[in-house]
Design an enzyme around this catalytic site. Structure first.
Site, PDB file in Angstrom:
ATOM      1  N   CYS A   1      36.124  -8.517  49.183  1.00 26.06           N
ATOM      2  CA  CYS A   1      35.780  -8.923  47.820  1.00 26.06           C
ATOM      3  C   CYS A   1      36.967  -8.859  46.863  1.00 26.06           C
ATOM      4  O   CYS A   1      36.845  -9.244  45.702  1.00 26.06           O
ATOM      5  CB  CYS A   1      34.624  -8.087  47.280  1.00 26.06           C
ATOM      6  SG  CYS A   1      33.072  -8.440  48.121  1.00 26.06           S
TER       7      CYS A   1
ATOM      8  N   HIS B   1      36.035 -15.314  45.213  1.00 25.79           N
ATOM      9  CA  HIS B   1      34.785 -15.780  45.805  1.00 25.79           C
ATOM     10  C   HIS B   1      33.770 -15.955  44.675  1.00 25.79           C
ATOM     11  O   HIS B   1      34.042 -15.601  43.531  1.00 25.79           O
ATOM     12  CB  HIS B   1      34.259 -14.789  46.864  1.00 25.79           C
ATOM     13  CG  HIS B   1      33.923 -13.446  46.323  1.00 25.79           C
ATOM     14  ND1 HIS B   1      34.880 -12.503  45.994  1.00 25.79           N
ATOM     15  CD2 HIS B   1      32.733 -12.874  46.037  1.00 25.79           C
ATOM     16  CE1 HIS B   1      34.300 -11.414  45.539  1.00 25.79           C
ATOM     17  NE2 HIS B   1      32.982 -11.609  45.552  1.00 25.79           N
TER      18      HIS B   1
ATOM     19  N   HIS C   1      29.800 -20.694  35.228  1.00 24.36           N
ATOM     20  CA  HIS C   1      30.821 -21.570  35.794  1.00 24.36           C
ATOM     21  C   HIS C   1      32.226 -21.229  35.302  1.00 24.36           C
ATOM     22  O   HIS C   1      33.036 -22.099  35.010  1.00 24.36           O
ATOM     23  CB  HIS C   1      30.476 -23.046  35.532  1.00 24.36           C
ATOM     24  CG  HIS C   1      29.389 -23.530  36.415  1.00 24.36           C
ATOM     25  ND1 HIS C   1      28.057 -23.323  36.131  1.00 24.36           N
ATOM     26  CD2 HIS C   1      29.425 -24.192  37.595  1.00 24.36           C
ATOM     27  CE1 HIS C   1      27.312 -23.840  37.086  1.00 24.36           C
ATOM     28  NE2 HIS C   1      28.121 -24.368  38.002  1.00 24.36           N
TER      29      HIS C   1
ATOM     30  N   GLU D   1      24.305  -9.619  42.166  1.00 25.63           N
ATOM     31  CA  GLU D   1      25.308 -10.498  42.778  1.00 25.63           C
ATOM     32  C   GLU D   1      24.700 -11.305  43.919  1.00 25.63           C
ATOM     33  O   GLU D   1      25.093 -12.438  44.161  1.00 25.63           O
ATOM     34  CB  GLU D   1      26.480  -9.689  43.315  1.00 25.63           C
ATOM     35  CG  GLU D   1      27.427  -9.242  42.249  1.00 25.63           C
ATOM     36  CD  GLU D   1      28.737  -8.721  42.831  1.00 25.63           C
ATOM     37  OE1 GLU D   1      28.904  -8.696  44.063  1.00 25.63           O
ATOM     38  OE2 GLU D   1      29.590  -8.335  42.027  1.00 25.63           O
TER      39      GLU D   1
END
Length: 125
Positions: A22, A26, A66, A107
């Site tokens: 992580c 990503h 976004h 998440e």
């Protein structure tokens, strides 16, 4: 009484302070749940859902959806995202009969974080 509204947003992040997969760029489709604790007013509502939606869209989603979260939150773990969201919403959602109670940031479908603000003795949702 607690009223709540659920939101979704898509964003990318990486965890610069983490050693693992992580740490690389990503993305997630995040789920955000905002909970407001209070007493119903003369209209029988703690908070109109449309007002809650407008505040969350203006203060949070416009800045995160976004986007690369690292541009807004230096180390955007679920925990730090939840704290950031709380800080954006606590004042706008505060009213004579209500206060922000809890923020959930998910998440994935199975991994998330709940933040209830700073803990003060005797103050729980």
């Amino acid at each position: 009484m607690i009223v709540l509204k659920e939101f979704e947003f898509d964003a990318a992040h990486y965890l610069p302070s983490y050693n693992g997969k992580c740490e690389h760029l990503h993305g997630h489709t995040y789920k955000l749940v905002v909970k407001v604790d209070g007493r119903p007013d003369m209209e029988g509502m703690v908070l109109d859902f449309s007002l809650l939606k407008k505040i969350v869209q203006t203060k949070v989603l416009r800045r995160l959806d976004h986007k690369l979260l690292n541009d807004v939150i230096p180390n955007p773990s679920a925990e730090n995202i939840a704290i950031w969201v709380w800080n954006q919403l606590a004042k706008p959602l505060y009213g004579e009969n209500r206060r922000l109670c809890e923020v959930e940031v998910w998440e994935t479908r199975t991994s998330g974080c709940i933040y209830r603000g700073e803990f003060y003795e005797g103050e729980l949702c």
